[in-house]
Write a protein that holds these residues in place. Structure first.
Motif, PDB file in Angstrom:
ATOM      1  N   ASP A 103     -23.686  34.341  12.524  1.00  0.00           N
ATOM      2  CA  ASP A 103     -24.421  34.632  11.293  1.00  0.00           C
ATOM      3  C   ASP A 103     -24.319  36.125  11.019  1.00  0.00           C
ATOM      4  O   ASP A 103     -24.762  36.938  11.828  1.00  0.00           O
ATOM      5  CB  ASP A 103     -25.882  34.212  11.427  1.00  0.00           C
TER       6      ASP A 103
ATOM      7  N   SER B 202     -25.306  36.338   2.544  1.00  0.00           N
ATOM      8  CA  SER B 202     -25.080  36.056   3.958  1.00  0.00           C
ATOM      9  C   SER B 202     -23.690  35.465   4.150  1.00  0.00           C
ATOM     10  O   SER B 202     -23.094  34.899   3.226  1.00  0.00           O
ATOM     11  CB  SER B 202     -26.133  35.075   4.492  1.00  0.00           C
TER      12      SER B 202
ATOM     13  N   ARG C 165     -21.520  33.141   7.156  1.00  0.00           N
ATOM     14  CA  ARG C 165     -21.642  32.342   8.372  1.00  0.00           C
ATOM     15  C   ARG C 165     -20.259  31.868   8.786  1.00  0.00           C
ATOM     16  O   ARG C 165     -19.550  31.252   7.998  1.00  0.00           O
ATOM     17  CB  ARG C 165     -22.570  31.146   8.140  1.00  0.00           C
TER      18      ARG C 165
END
Length: 213
Positions: free
Chosen positions: A31, A102, A104
């Motif tokens: 992450d 974000s 991932r």
């Protein structure tokens, strides 16, 4: 003025960045916060993995694209900081209007989540990505008020700390007067009271250090 803001999620394949390769070789989910690009050509990477992700540190240490790797452990996760001289795909997408929230990485592929302002910008992001990597649009919806802080603010807290802050806020723990106790929030999170308080205190210290740096 364009007032239509879209939250989008892409799945990216074909990215040969260090984190994508590490996720495939080590078999771990990574992450990552959006990289910060510096004037010297390096990108600052901040990312985390579950504690006990054996082999990741050694793998990155052996990658000559990575510099100044630092590892710490908080709330059951390993937190990494390093500089990478590998050009990041996200930087290219940011140049055409993608506001990353974000990243991932898993099994060599990446999921990018963020926002774009209007369908024209979205089209430009898709075209830019198509010139460098494979990208598939997974989800898209209009940005609502509940999403604004997630996309607009990037605080250096772990996912566990973020959950603790969010749950405590939703339950009124930070209200005056408080509407709930630390024990009740901890029960909601499924952790001990001491673990909840530690997460809150670490998160507050991180937030305050960034706000008043």
């Amino acid at each position: 003025m364009i007032d239509e803001c879209l939250v989008v999620e892409f799945v990216v394949t074909g990215d040969d960045c260090p984190l994508a390769e590490a996720s495939k070789t080590i078999g771990v989910r990574i992450d990552c916060q959006p990289p910060q690009h510096r004037d010297d050509g390096y990108a600052l990477l901040r990312f985390s993995t579950p504690k006990g992700s054996n082999g990741l540190t050694d793998f990155l240490d052996a990658d000559d694209r990575i510099r100044y790797l630092h590892v710490s452990t908080t709330d059951g996760r390993q937190n990494f900081r390093c500089l990478s001289k590998h050009p990041c795909v996200v930087h290219e997408l940011t140049n055409v209007g993608f506001m990353a929230e974000s990243l991932r990485y898993r099994d060599g592929s990446a999921t990018f989540t963020g926002a774009v302002v209007g369908h024209d910008v979205l089209q430009g992001v898709l075209e830019a990505a198509g010139e460098t990597v494979g990208m598939q649009l997974q989800r898209i919806h209009q940005l609502g008020s509940e999403d604004e802080n997630v996309v607009a603010q990037q605080w250096d807290v772990t996912p566990a700390q973020e959950r603790a802050l969010r749950t405590a806020s939703e339950m009124g723990y930070f209200g005056v007067p408080r509407k709930t106790t630390a024990s009740e929030v901890a029960e909601k999170l499924g952790i001990s009271k001491s673990a909840f308080l530690e997460r809150i205190h670490r998160a507050e210290r991180s937030l305050f250090s960034q706000m008043f740096a």
